[in-house]
Write an enzyme that holds these catalytic residues in place. Structure first.
Site, PDB file in Angstrom:
ATOM      1  N   LYS A 195      -0.180   5.175   7.607  1.00 27.35           N
ATOM      2  CA  LYS A 195       0.791   5.264   6.515  1.00 27.35           C
ATOM      3  C   LYS A 195       0.093   5.664   5.223  1.00 27.35           C
ATOM      4  O   LYS A 195      -0.655   4.896   4.638  1.00 27.35           O
ATOM      5  CB  LYS A 195       1.501   3.932   6.282  1.00 27.35           C
ATOM      6  N   GLU A 269     -10.532  -2.882   2.415  1.00 27.48           N
ATOM      7  CA  GLU A 269     -11.334  -2.252   1.354  1.00 27.48           C
ATOM      8  C   GLU A 269     -10.512  -2.367   0.088  1.00 27.48           C
ATOM      9  O   GLU A 269      -9.512  -1.673  -0.074  1.00 27.48           O
ATOM     10  CB  GLU A 269     -11.568  -0.768   1.659  1.00 27.48           C
ATOM     11  N   CYS A 303     -12.156   3.022  -6.482  1.00 26.66           N
ATOM     12  CA  CYS A 303     -12.405   1.588  -6.305  1.00 26.66           C
ATOM     13  C   CYS A 303     -13.837   1.220  -6.686  1.00 26.66           C
ATOM     14  O   CYS A 303     -14.088   0.129  -7.166  1.00 26.66           O
ATOM     15  CB  CYS A 303     -12.089   1.160  -4.884  1.00 26.66           C
ATOM     16  N   GLU A 400      -9.597  -4.781 -12.818  1.00 26.67           N
ATOM     17  CA  GLU A 400      -9.704  -3.373 -12.437  1.00 26.67           C
ATOM     18  C   GLU A 400      -8.625  -2.587 -13.188  1.00 26.67           C
ATOM     19  O   GLU A 400      -7.443  -2.865 -13.052  1.00 26.67           O
ATOM     20  CB  GLU A 400      -9.494  -3.238 -10.929  1.00 26.67           C
TER      21      GLU A 400
HETATM   22  P1  NAI Z   1      -1.195  -1.056  -3.327  1.00 28.85           P
HETATM   23  O1  NAI Z   1      -2.223  -1.963  -2.751  1.00 28.85           O
HETATM   24  O2  NAI Z   1       0.171  -1.594  -3.558  1.00 28.85           O
HETATM   25  O3  NAI Z   1      -1.040   0.256  -2.396  1.00 28.85           O
HETATM   26  C1  NAI Z   1      -1.993   0.683  -1.446  1.00 28.85           C
HETATM   27  C2  NAI Z   1      -1.288   0.993  -0.135  1.00 28.85           C
HETATM   28  O4  NAI Z   1      -0.724  -0.202   0.383  1.00 28.85           O
HETATM   29  C3  NAI Z   1      -0.118   1.976  -0.261  1.00 28.85           C
HETATM   30  O5  NAI Z   1      -0.073   2.762   0.892  1.00 28.85           O
HETATM   31  C4  NAI Z   1       1.073   1.038  -0.326  1.00 28.85           C
HETATM   32  O6  NAI Z   1       2.278   1.640   0.102  1.00 28.85           O
HETATM   33  C5  NAI Z   1       0.661  -0.038   0.643  1.00 28.85           C
HETATM   34  N1  NAI Z   1       1.337  -1.330   0.438  1.00 28.85           N
HETATM   35  C6  NAI Z   1       1.866  -1.843  -0.702  1.00 28.85           C
HETATM   36  N2  NAI Z   1       2.373  -3.061  -0.469  1.00 28.85           N
HETATM   37  C7  NAI Z   1       2.158  -3.342   0.841  1.00 28.85           C
HETATM   38  C8  NAI Z   1       2.441  -4.459   1.675  1.00 28.85           C
HETATM   39  N3  NAI Z   1       3.040  -5.549   1.211  1.00 28.85           N
HETATM   40  N4  NAI Z   1       2.050  -4.423   2.979  1.00 28.85           N
HETATM   41  C9  NAI Z   1       1.404  -3.340   3.460  1.00 28.85           C
HETATM   42  N5  NAI Z   1       1.133  -2.249   2.719  1.00 28.85           N
HETATM   43  C10 NAI Z   1       1.485  -2.250   1.424  1.00 28.85           C
HETATM   44  O7  NAI Z   1      -1.786  -0.479  -4.679  1.00 28.85           O
HETATM   45  P2  NAI Z   1      -0.957   0.178  -5.883  1.00 28.85           P
HETATM   46  O8  NAI Z   1       0.222  -0.673  -6.207  1.00 28.85           O
HETATM   47  O9  NAI Z   1      -0.732   1.588  -5.551  1.00 28.85           O
HETATM   48  O10 NAI Z   1      -2.022   0.081  -7.058  1.00 28.85           O
HETATM   49  C11 NAI Z   1      -2.183  -1.129  -7.782  1.00 28.85           C
HETATM   50  C12 NAI Z   1      -3.629  -1.340  -8.129  1.00 28.85           C
HETATM   51  O11 NAI Z   1      -4.373  -1.527  -6.944  1.00 28.85           O
HETATM   52  C13 NAI Z   1      -4.298  -0.171  -8.810  1.00 28.85           C
HETATM   53  O12 NAI Z   1      -4.047  -0.173 -10.176  1.00 28.85           O
HETATM   54  C14 NAI Z   1      -5.733  -0.430  -8.490  1.00 28.85           C
HETATM   55  O13 NAI Z   1      -6.273  -1.372  -9.367  1.00 28.85           O
HETATM   56  C15 NAI Z   1      -5.680  -1.027  -7.098  1.00 28.85           C
HETATM   57  N6  NAI Z   1      -5.952  -0.019  -6.056  1.00 28.85           N
HETATM   58  C16 NAI Z   1      -7.166  -0.006  -5.457  1.00 28.85           C
HETATM   59  C17 NAI Z   1      -7.462   0.960  -4.526  1.00 28.85           C
HETATM   60  C18 NAI Z   1      -8.784   1.028  -3.869  1.00 28.85           C
HETATM   61  O14 NAI Z   1      -9.195   2.092  -3.477  1.00 28.85           O
HETATM   62  N7  NAI Z   1      -9.468  -0.061  -3.675  1.00 28.85           N
HETATM   63  C19 NAI Z   1      -6.519   2.000  -4.176  1.00 28.85           C
HETATM   64  C20 NAI Z   1      -5.240   1.879  -4.811  1.00 28.85           C
HETATM   65  C21 NAI Z   1      -5.004   0.903  -5.736  1.00 28.85           C
END
Ligand code: NAI
Ligand code: MG
Length: 496
Positions: A195, A269, A303, A400
C-alpha cells in the site's frame, strides 16, 4: 553575518540573477484518468476513489482507488494463491530472473519514473533522477543476487519464505521505499500486498506496468491504494504473515499493538531527529555542504535527516555564517526544473505541521533565519529555515519536523556532543564531521543510531543495512540483514 552584509553593501551585485528555466518534459509520462487496484495481475475497479494531485501546483493528476477492507482482502487472497500455487515452488534462480528483469526495466524507464515521482510528490527532478531511481533499480539488482544464495546467507538455518507480506510505505521516497520493501520480499520467496501512501500512489501504480512487462506471475505483487484506513485493513487481515511499515512513530506503535500476540512478523522504520555533529577540526566548507544535504535534501522529508546541527562552540560563528550564505543560493521552486534544489512540500497537511512547529520554535525563543525567497503562488512551499539559539527542551529540538528546518545547538567536548546527540527518543542516524579517524570511531561507538555517517550524510547503498534504535523502530532493511524479516528458519532463532 554582519561582515557579509557589509560586504554586500559595497559590492555591485545585480539585484536579481535568475536562472533560465530548465524544465524536464512532462510528455514522457502518460497518465490514465483513473486507476484501480492491481490485484492478481489485473486491474480491479475500485468502489471508492479520491483525486491525487501535484503538490507544486495543486492540479489534479488522476483518480485513484481508496481500497475498502473487502478490496484489501481480495489482494491478500491473490497473494496467498500466488504463494501457494507457484511462486514458493519455483527455483530460486528463476525468482532472481524476475528481479533482474524488474531492475533492468526500471533503468530503462527511469526518466519516466523520475518525472512522475517529482510530479506527484514534489521532489526536485535532479533528486528523483539521480537518487531515487538509480537506488530503486540498485535494490532490485542487489536482492536479485541473493535470491539463489539464501542457504549461504544463513548457513545451517534452512531459510524459508514467510508467506504473504503486507507492506505499507510513506510518501517521501515512494518508489524507493517500494523497492526497499518488494525486492527482499520476493528474493526470499514471499508474495506481497503493497500500500503506497495516499498522497503519492502514482509511481507504485506505474510500477504495476513494470511487473506486467517483466511477466511476473499474477498475484506475486499486488498494489492497493488508499489512506490509513486501507493500511489498517491490511494490518488486520488474518492471512498476512508479516507486516513491514515505514512511517510515523504513532502509527508504528498502533500497528505494534494491533499485532501483539498474533505471531505475525513485524518490522518498523519510523521517525528520527538525527544529530549532525561538526567538530572544530572538520573541513568547514565540506561540512556546510553536508549540513545542507542533510536537512534540505527532499525538503527535509527524510526520516534520517540531519535536523539537529551540533556545532563545536569554537567554530559556531563561521559555520553559521557560511550556512546562512549557502542558504541564499538554494533555488526553491518547480520540482520539474533541473535547477531546482528544494521542491514542494508533499501535502497541505505536512505544510501545516511544519508551520506549527516553526511557530512553536519562535514562541519558545529560538532565533529564526530564512533567506529571501520568492515562492510560487499555488502549491505547498516552505522556505529553507535555520533556527539558532535553540535549547534542547524546545519542541524544534525534540520533535520530528519532517521539513526544511534546521535547529542549531552547540557543544564543547566530544562527551557533551554524544550526550546531546543521544538525548532524543529516536535513534535512526547521525553524522560526524572531523579530520580524526580515531574520533569518528570513538563517536560511532557511543552514538545510539542505526547509521552513523562520517564526513558525509544521507548516503545509501543497497548492501548497507538501515534501521533504528528506540522509537525509530526495529528491524533492518538493506543488506543481508534485510532478508531476515522475510524468512523463517527451521533451525535457530526465527525472530527478526
Ligand atoms: P503516517 O505514518 O500516517 O503514514 C505512513 C503510511 O502509513 C501511509 O501509507 C499511511 O496511509 C499509512 N497509515 C496511516 N495510518 C495507518 C494505520 N492506522 N494503519 C496502517 N497504516 C496507516 O505518516 P503521515 O501522517 O503521512 O506523516 C506524519 C508524520 O510522520 C510526518 O510529519 C513525519 O514526521 C512522519 N513520517 C515519517 C516517515 C519516515 O520515513 N520515517 C515517513 C512519513 C512520515
Ligand atoms: Mg498520518
Amino acid at each position: 553575518m554582519t561582515d557579509l552584509e557589509r560586504k554586500h553593501d559595497r559590492t555591485p551585485v545585480p539585484k536579481e540573477w535568475t536562472y533560465a528555466p530548465a524544465p524536464e518534459s512532462r510528455e514522457v509520462v502518460s497518465l490514465d484518468d483513473r486507476y484501480g487496484h492491481y490485484v492478481g495481475g489485473k486491474w480491479l475497479e475500485p468502489s471508492e476513489t479520491y483525486t491525487t494531485i501535484s503538490p507544486a501546483t495543486e492540479e489534479p493528476l488522476a483518480e485513484v482507488g481508496q481500497a475498502t477492507p473487502e478490496e484489501v482482502e481480495a489482494a491478500v487472497v491473490a497473494a496467498r494463491d500466488a504463494f501457494e500455487n507457484g511462486w514458493s515452488g519455483i527455483s530460486a534462480a528463476e525468482r532472481a530472473k524476475y528481479l533482474f528483469r524488474i531492475a533492468r526495466i526500471l533503468q530503462e524507464r527511469s526518466r519516466e519514473f523520475a518525472v512522475l515521482e517529482s510530479l506527484n510528490g514534489g521532489k526536485p527532478i535532479k533528486e528523483s533522477r539521480d537518487v531515487d531511481l538509480p537506488l530503486a533499480a540498485a535494490h532490485f539488482f542487489y536482492y536479485a543476487g541473493w535470491a539463489d544464495k539464501l542457504e549461504y546467507a544463513f548457513p545451517n538455518r534452512r531459510p524459508r519464505p514467510v508467506g504473504v507480506a503486507g507492506q505499507i510505505i510513506p510518501w517521501n521516497f515512494p518508489l524507493l521505499m517500494l523497492s526497499w520493501k518488494i525486492a527482499p520480499a520476493l528474493a526470499a520467496g514471499n508474495t506481497v500486498v503493497l500500500k503506497p501512501a495516499e498522497t503519492t500512489p502514482l509511481s507504485a501504480l506505474l510500477f504495476a506496468d513494470v511487473l506486467r512487462q517483466a511477466e511476473l506471475p499474477p498475484g506475486v505483487v499486488n498494489i492497493v491504494t488508499g489512506d490509513g484506513r486501507t493500511g489498517a485493513a491490511l494490518v488486520k487481515s488474518e492471512d498476512v504473515d508479516k507486516i513491514a511499515f515505514t512511517g510515523s512513530t504513532d502509527v508504528g506503535k498502533a500497528i505494534q499493538r494491533e499485532l501483539a500476540g498474533t505471531g505475525k512478523k513485524l518490522t518498523l522504520e519510523l521517525g528520527g531527529k538525527a544529530a549532525n555533529i561538526i567538530f572544530d577540526d572538520a573541513a568547514l566548507d565540506q561540512a556546510v555542504e553536508g549540513i545542507v544535504n542533510g536537512i534540505y535534501f527532499n525538503q527535509g522529508h527524510v526520516c534520517c535527516a540531519g535536523s539537529r546541527l551540533l556545532v563545536q562552540e569554537s567554530i559556531y560563528e563561521p559555520v553559521v555564517e557560511k550556512l546562512k550564505r549557502r542558504l541564499t543560493t538554494l533555488r526553491v521552486g518547480d520540482p520539474l526544473d533541473k535547477n531546482t534544489d528544494v521542491g514542494a512540500i508533499n501535502s497541505a497537511q505536512q505544510l501545516e505541521k511544519i508551520r506549527e512547529l516553526v511557530e512553536s520554535g519562535e514562541q519558545e525563543g529560538a532565533e529564526i533565519y530564512q533567506p529571501p525567497c520568492r515562492l510560487p503562488e499555488k502549491g505547498y512551499w516552505f522556505v529553507p529555515t535555520v533556527f539558532t539559539n535553540v535549547a534542547q527542551s524546545y519542541r524544534i529540538a525534540q520533535e520530528e519536523i519532517f521539513g526544511p528546518v534546521l535547529s542549531v545547538l552547540t557543544f564543547r567536548t566530544p562527551e557533551e556532543a554524544v550526550e546531546k546527540a543521544n538525548n532524543t527518543p529516536y535513534g535512526l542516524s547521525a553524522g560526524v564531521w572531523t579530520e580524526k579517524g580515531s574520533r569518528i570511531l570513538w563517536m560511532a561507538e557511543r552514538l545510539r543510531a542505526g547509521v552513523v555517517w562520517a564526513n558525509t550524510f544521507n548516503r545509501f547503498d543497497p548492501s548497507s543495512p538501515f534501521g533504528g534504535y528506540k522509537e525509530s523502530g526495529f528491524g533492518r532493511e538493506g543488506g543481508r540483514h534485510g532478508l531476515e524479516p522475510y524468512l523463517r528458519f527451521d533451525n535457530g532463532p526465527s525472530h527478526g
